[in-house]
Design a protein around this motif. Sequence first.
Motif, PDB file in Angstrom:
ATOM      1  N   GLU A  28       0.953  -1.376   0.298  1.00 21.42           N
ATOM      2  CA  GLU A  28      -0.235  -0.012  -0.228  1.00 21.42           C
ATOM      3  C   GLU A  28       0.571   1.524   0.338  1.00 21.42           C
ATOM      4  O   GLU A  28       0.394   2.465  -0.831  1.00 21.42           O
ATOM      5  CB  GLU A  28      -0.876   0.303   0.824  1.00 21.42           C
ATOM      6  N   TRP A  69      -5.277   0.659  -1.317  1.00 26.87           N
ATOM      7  CA  TRP A  69      -5.944  -1.043   0.008  1.00 26.87           C
ATOM      8  C   TRP A  69      -6.955  -1.532  -0.868  1.00 26.87           C
ATOM      9  O   TRP A  69      -7.458  -2.658  -0.428  1.00 26.87           O
ATOM     10  CB  TRP A  69      -5.607  -0.662   1.344  1.00 26.87           C
ATOM     11  N   MET A  88      -1.087  -7.081   5.993  1.00 25.41           N
ATOM     12  CA  MET A  88      -2.751  -7.585   5.517  1.00 25.41           C
ATOM     13  C   MET A  88      -2.624  -9.084   6.544  1.00 25.41           C
ATOM     14  O   MET A  88      -2.010  -9.839   6.958  1.00 25.41           O
ATOM     15  CB  MET A  88      -2.902  -8.336   4.309  1.00 25.41           C
ATOM     16  N   ARG A  94     -10.606 -13.600   4.040  1.00 21.31           N
ATOM     17  CA  ARG A  94      -9.902 -13.341   2.617  1.00 21.31           C
ATOM     18  C   ARG A  94      -9.216 -14.805   2.435  1.00 21.31           C
ATOM     19  O   ARG A  94      -8.937 -14.966   0.928  1.00 21.31           O
ATOM     20  CB  ARG A  94      -8.367 -12.955   3.208  1.00 21.31           C
ATOM     21  N   THR A 132     -11.231  -3.408   5.968  1.00 18.34           N
ATOM     22  CA  THR A 132      -9.576  -4.426   7.414  1.00 18.34           C
ATOM     23  C   THR A 132     -10.804  -4.856   7.411  1.00 18.34           C
ATOM     24  O   THR A 132     -12.160  -4.858   8.225  1.00 18.34           O
ATOM     25  CB  THR A 132      -9.255  -2.609   7.887  1.00 18.34           C
TER      26      THR A 132
END
Length: 240
Positions: A28, A69, A88, A94, A132
């Motif tokens: 990022e 991001w 991350m 995810r 997030t």
Amino acid sequence: MKKLLLATTLLALSAGFASANVVRLATEGAYPPFNLIDDKGEVGGFEREFGDEICKRAALECTWSTNEWDSIIPNLQSGNYDVIVAGMSITDERKKVIDFTQDYYPPTPSAFVAASADADCKTGVVSAQVSTIQAAHVAETGMSLLEFPTPDETVAAVRNGEALCVFADSDYLRPLVNESNGALMFVGEPVSIGGGVGMGLRQSDQELKGKLDAAITAMKADGTLNTMIEKYFGPEGLKY
């Protein structure tokens, strides 16, 4: 014939990639001390040094790029780069769409920061970075969530009164609190979410995952990773 030529071309491209061992890393560039853009306009921070060392040990030629991001996983899936190295957290959600190496930074608690010691984050607006684990936690617990594209915007929202609290990784917030001269402070109890920080990659890239995992294991075993963590996160940084 066209199909045969296409197949031959794809095979040649694949062989060229494998022989060159070029791996495109993306971060990022806005989440210090994990990753940042330095004074020379280049990727810096803990993950730059970590990623370069991983590539050296795995005998891979690596390049770096930055990506916002919110689109960092979709662009990995689209083939714009090969590995995410961007602070991350490994989560089950995810892992439904991408794969992860083993963690290279231990699970770290998330924390609330406010401009007043008596701030009750449950009763006010809480800022968090979009997409997030912190934003998901705020939403799931029923608090009032205000999302921003970048982490610095989430902190700015507390400074300018848009939000009562910001919720983020404690390792990201700690230096900001220490440098605020009392304008920012931790409030409430830390919250443990996520399974450590890992390198994200496509689920099909198992050979690459094996090379990265082997290098991470070696860095843990010889103490290199702990030394690197202390360099960037100080004595408070979690170690293996």
